[in-house]
Design a protein around this motif. Structure first.
Motif, PDB file in Angstrom:
ATOM      1  N   ASP A 122       0.857  -1.191   0.000  1.00 25.32           N
ATOM      2  CA  ASP A 122       0.000   0.000   0.000  1.00 25.32           C
ATOM      3  C   ASP A 122       0.891   1.238   0.000  1.00 25.32           C
ATOM      4  OD1 ASP A 122      -1.766   2.079   0.458  1.00 25.32           O
ATOM      5  OD2 ASP A 122      -2.788   1.110   2.137  1.00 25.32           O
ATOM      6  N   GLY A 123       0.799   2.054  -1.051  1.00 24.26           N
ATOM      7  CA  GLY A 123       1.653   3.240  -1.163  1.00 24.26           C
ATOM      8  C   GLY A 123       1.228   4.406  -0.302  1.00 24.26           C
ATOM      9  N   HIS A 124       0.026   4.343   0.278  1.00 18.71           N
ATOM     10  CA  HIS A 124      -0.474   5.435   1.124  1.00 18.71           C
ATOM     11  C   HIS A 124      -0.298   6.792   0.428  1.00 18.71           C
ATOM     12  CE1 HIS A 124      -1.213   2.972   4.753  1.00 18.71           C
ATOM     13  NE2 HIS A 124      -0.152   2.289   4.353  1.00 18.71           N
ATOM     14  N   PHE A 125      -0.688   6.845  -0.825  1.00 19.35           N
ATOM     15  CA  PHE A 125      -0.435   8.054  -1.608  1.00 19.35           C
ATOM     16  C   PHE A 125      -1.314   9.237  -1.189  1.00 19.35           C
ATOM     17  CE2 PHE A 125       1.157   4.700  -4.529  1.00 19.35           C
ATOM     18  CZ  PHE A 125       2.476   5.123  -4.561  1.00 19.35           C
ATOM     19  N   ASP A 126      -2.261   8.997  -0.292  1.00 21.41           N
ATOM     20  CA  ASP A 126      -3.030  10.118   0.249  1.00 21.41           C
ATOM     21  C   ASP A 126      -2.184  10.980   1.176  1.00 21.41           C
ATOM     22  OD1 ASP A 126      -2.912   7.918   1.976  1.00 21.41           O
ATOM     23  OD2 ASP A 126      -4.772   8.461   3.002  1.00 21.41           O
ATOM     24  N   ILE A 127      -1.144  10.375   1.790  1.00 19.00           N
ATOM     25  CA  ILE A 127      -0.272  11.137   2.690  1.00 19.00           C
ATOM     26  C   ILE A 127       1.203  11.045   2.304  1.00 19.00           C
ATOM     27  CG2 ILE A 127      -1.837  11.005   4.671  1.00 19.00           C
ATOM     28  CD1 ILE A 127      -0.089   8.748   5.789  1.00 19.00           C
ATOM     29  N   CYS A 128       1.523  10.199   1.335  1.00 20.52           N
ATOM     30  CA  CYS A 128       2.926  10.008   0.922  1.00 20.52           C
ATOM     31  C   CYS A 128       3.112  10.436  -0.523  1.00 20.52           C
ATOM     32  CB  CYS A 128       3.342   8.550   1.100  1.00 20.52           C
ATOM     33  SG  CYS A 128       4.983   8.163   0.447  1.00 20.52           S
ATOM     34  N   ASP A 129       4.029  11.377  -0.755  1.00 19.68           N
ATOM     35  CA  ASP A 129       4.322  11.815  -2.122  1.00 19.68           C
ATOM     36  C   ASP A 129       5.738  11.448  -2.552  1.00 19.68           C
ATOM     37  OD1 ASP A 129       6.008  13.584  -0.798  1.00 19.68           O
ATOM     38  OD2 ASP A 129       4.833  15.370  -1.278  1.00 19.68           O
ATOM     39  N   SER A 130       6.430  10.646  -1.743  1.00 22.36           N
ATOM     40  CA  SER A 130       7.820  10.302  -2.048  1.00 22.36           C
ATOM     41  C   SER A 130       8.132   8.912  -1.483  1.00 22.36           C
ATOM     42  CB  SER A 130       8.776  11.346  -1.464  1.00 22.36           C
ATOM     43  OG  SER A 130       8.420  11.650  -0.116  1.00 22.36           O
ATOM     44  N   LEU A 131       7.525   7.895  -2.102  1.00 15.88           N
ATOM     45  CA  LEU A 131       7.652   6.521  -1.633  1.00 15.88           C
ATOM     46  C   LEU A 131       8.970   5.924  -2.135  1.00 15.88           C
ATOM     47  CD1 LEU A 131       6.034   4.292  -0.117  1.00 15.88           C
ATOM     48  CD2 LEU A 131       5.290   3.497  -2.373  1.00 15.88           C
ATOM     49  N   ASP A 132       9.724   5.338  -1.219  1.00 15.86           N
ATOM     50  CA  ASP A 132      11.060   4.840  -1.538  1.00 15.86           C
ATOM     51  C   ASP A 132      11.209   3.393  -1.091  1.00 15.86           C
ATOM     52  OD1 ASP A 132      13.608   5.077  -2.608  1.00 15.86           O
ATOM     53  OD2 ASP A 132      14.199   6.756  -1.327  1.00 15.86           O
ATOM     54  N   TYR A 133      12.219   2.736  -1.629  1.00 16.56           N
ATOM     55  CA  TYR A 133      12.549   1.334  -1.371  1.00 16.56           C
ATOM     56  C   TYR A 133      13.908   1.277  -0.681  1.00 16.56           C
ATOM     57  CZ  TYR A 133      15.126   2.755  -5.433  1.00 16.56           C
ATOM     58  OH  TYR A 133      15.928   3.477  -6.273  1.00 16.56           O
ATOM     59  N   GLU A 134      14.148   0.223   0.097  1.00 17.96           N
ATOM     60  CA  GLU A 134      15.456  -0.020   0.709  1.00 17.96           C
ATOM     61  C   GLU A 134      15.618  -1.517   0.928  1.00 17.96           C
ATOM     62  OE1 GLU A 134      16.240   2.146   4.274  1.00 17.96           O
ATOM     63  OE2 GLU A 134      16.059   4.121   3.344  1.00 17.96           O
ATOM     64  N   VAL A 135      16.404  -2.193   0.119  1.00 19.64           N
ATOM     65  CA  VAL A 135      16.658  -3.603   0.338  1.00 19.64           C
ATOM     66  C   VAL A 135      17.630  -3.765   1.507  1.00 19.64           C
ATOM     67  CG1 VAL A 135      18.518  -3.673  -1.404  1.00 19.64           C
ATOM     68  CG2 VAL A 135      17.368  -5.783  -0.714  1.00 19.64           C
ATOM     69  N   GLU A 136      17.313  -4.689   2.418  1.00 19.32           N
ATOM     70  CA  GLU A 136      18.143  -4.872   3.612  1.00 19.32           C
ATOM     71  C   GLU A 136      18.226  -6.345   3.993  1.00 19.32           C
ATOM     72  OE1 GLU A 136      17.534  -2.233   6.830  1.00 19.32           O
ATOM     73  OE2 GLU A 136      16.947  -0.535   5.570  1.00 19.32           O
ATOM     74  N   LEU A 137      19.358  -6.711   4.586  1.00 15.38           N
ATOM     75  CA  LEU A 137      19.516  -8.030   5.190  1.00 15.38           C
ATOM     76  C   LEU A 137      18.895  -7.993   6.582  1.00 15.38           C
ATOM     77  CD1 LEU A 137      20.819 -10.906   5.167  1.00 15.38           C
ATOM     78  CD2 LEU A 137      22.820  -9.851   6.255  1.00 15.38           C
ATOM     79  N   GLY A 138      17.937  -8.890   6.821  1.00 12.15           N
ATOM     80  CA  GLY A 138      17.319  -8.985   8.137  1.00 12.15           C
ATOM     81  C   GLY A 138      17.925 -10.118   8.944  1.00 12.15           C
ATOM     82  N   VAL A 139      18.217  -9.850  10.206  1.00 14.41           N
ATOM     83  CA  VAL A 139      18.772 -10.843  11.125  1.00 14.41           C
ATOM     84  C   VAL A 139      17.690 -11.249  12.117  1.00 14.41           C
ATOM     85  CG1 VAL A 139      20.572 -11.338  12.826  1.00 14.41           C
ATOM     86  CG2 VAL A 139      21.036  -9.769  10.932  1.00 14.41           C
ATOM     87  N   VAL A 140      17.484 -12.543  12.295  1.00 11.16           N
ATOM     88  CA  VAL A 140      16.486 -13.048  13.233  1.00 11.16           C
ATOM     89  C   VAL A 140      17.204 -13.796  14.356  1.00 11.16           C
ATOM     90  CG1 VAL A 140      14.438 -14.480  13.533  1.00 11.16           C
ATOM     91  CG2 VAL A 140      14.831 -13.300  11.343  1.00 11.16           C
ATOM     92  N   LEU A 141      16.949 -13.384  15.598  1.00  9.60           N
ATOM     93  CA  LEU A 141      17.610 -14.029  16.730  1.00  9.60           C
ATOM     94  C   LEU A 141      16.880 -15.301  17.138  1.00  9.60           C
ATOM     95  CD1 LEU A 141      18.719 -11.063  19.030  1.00  9.60           C
ATOM     96  CD2 LEU A 141      19.846 -12.070  17.038  1.00  9.60           C
ATOM     97  N   GLY A 142      17.655 -16.308  17.559  1.00  9.02           N
ATOM     98  CA  GLY A 142      17.096 -17.603  17.891  1.00  9.02           C
ATOM     99  C   GLY A 142      16.895 -17.850  19.360  1.00  9.02           C
TER     100      GLY A 142
END
Length: 289
Positions: A122-142
């Motif tokens: 959902d881009g939420h374009f009613d309140i967001c005029d500059s939607l951006d992406y950021e690929v990231e490595l996620g770490v999950v603790l065990g």
């Protein structure tokens, strides 16, 4: 080993992919009672399950993969500006990102429900005029981590996943902090799986990429992080208990829309397809709605 959350006939369950990655082996076939990824992480408590010969499988064609942890127990812990080239591009773009680089930048990302690969953001374009992406490595603790030294960090990592840290830049910069602009509903695509840490260790060096409509925007390697994962776990656990199932997003490399020349800057719009890739983990792809 790749852990997944999946839905079959409307019911959610967890398991692992088979060696060919063509089917899911349910947790029950691994001798586990867990019905969710949080339960599975707690039940394993740092150990890894054993897949026995003859374990029953469910074809991937018969299930729908969900985000591996659809509803984390707590907000995601994020690192800002953890790749030097991204720190430089963000600072050029807006003074709000001009921070001292001597220490790590931590912030929280609210997550009510993670978005699965293949689902719509959902881009939420009613309140967001500059939607951006950021690929990231996620770490999950065990398992719970408190006062963990960097040298021992590997013992506490369950595995790794891909996170797209979707950001409303106008909200992020307007409020001079990052919580609201990164926490709108649906702003955390995650998946397609959690790759067990036993295959990568605590300092993985993985190629990381992001494409928008097939065009390469981000292209780096996780070895380029300023603060590595053992450092992050040691620093955070010195002051707080990191509970099992904690998700840490380790930052993004350069190439985001924010860092482009304003004359040619291309923020996301409805219908755009964002494809995030990390070698060994897989592909996280979503369409902007």
């Amino acid at each position: 080993m790749k852990f997944v959350t999946y839905k079959k006939e409307g019911k959610s369950a967890v398991g692992v992919l088979n060696a060919a990655e063509t089917a899911v082996i349910p947790a029950s076939e691994l001798g586990l009672k867990a019905q969710s990824m949080n339960e599975l992480i707690d039940e394993l408590n740092g150990a890894m399950p054993v897949v026995s010969n003859g374990a029953k499988e469910i074809s991937l064609d018969a299930v729908k993969l969900d985000a591996p942890i659809p509803e984390p127990k707590q907000d995601i812990i994020c690192l800002g500006l953890n790749y030097r080239d991204h720190a430089e591009e963000a600072t050029r773009a807006d003074a709000v990102f001009d921070v001292q680089r001597g220490d790590a930048v931590y912030f929280a990302k609210r997550l009510n429900k993670a978005v699965a690969s293949g689902d719509t953001i959902d881009g939420h374009f009613d309140i967001c005029d500059s939607l951006d992406y950021e690929v990231e490595l996620g770490v999950v603790l065990g398992k719970d981590a408190k006062n963990v030294k960097a040298a021992d960090a590997a013992e506490y990592i369950f595995g790794y996943t891909i996170i797209n840290d979707v950001s409303a830049r106008n909200l992020q910069t307007r409020h001079k902090q990052w919580y609201f602009g990164k926490s709108l509903d649906g702003f955390t695509p995650m998946g397609p799986c959690i790759l067990s840490a036993e295959e990568l260790g605590a300092m993985p060096e993985l190629d990381i990429r992001c494409y928008v409509n097939g065009k390469l925007r981000q292209n780096s390697n996780t070895r380029m992080m300023i603060f590595d994962i053992p450092f992050i776990i040691e620093e955070l656990s010195a002051g707080m208990t990191l509970k099992a199932g904690t998700v840490i997003a380790t930052g993004t490399p350069s190439g985001v829309a924010l860092g482009m020349d304003p004359a040619v800057r291309q923020y996301l719009k409805r219908g755009d397809v964002v494809r995030c890739e990390i070698d060994g983990i897989g592909v996280l792809e979503n369409t902007i709605g």
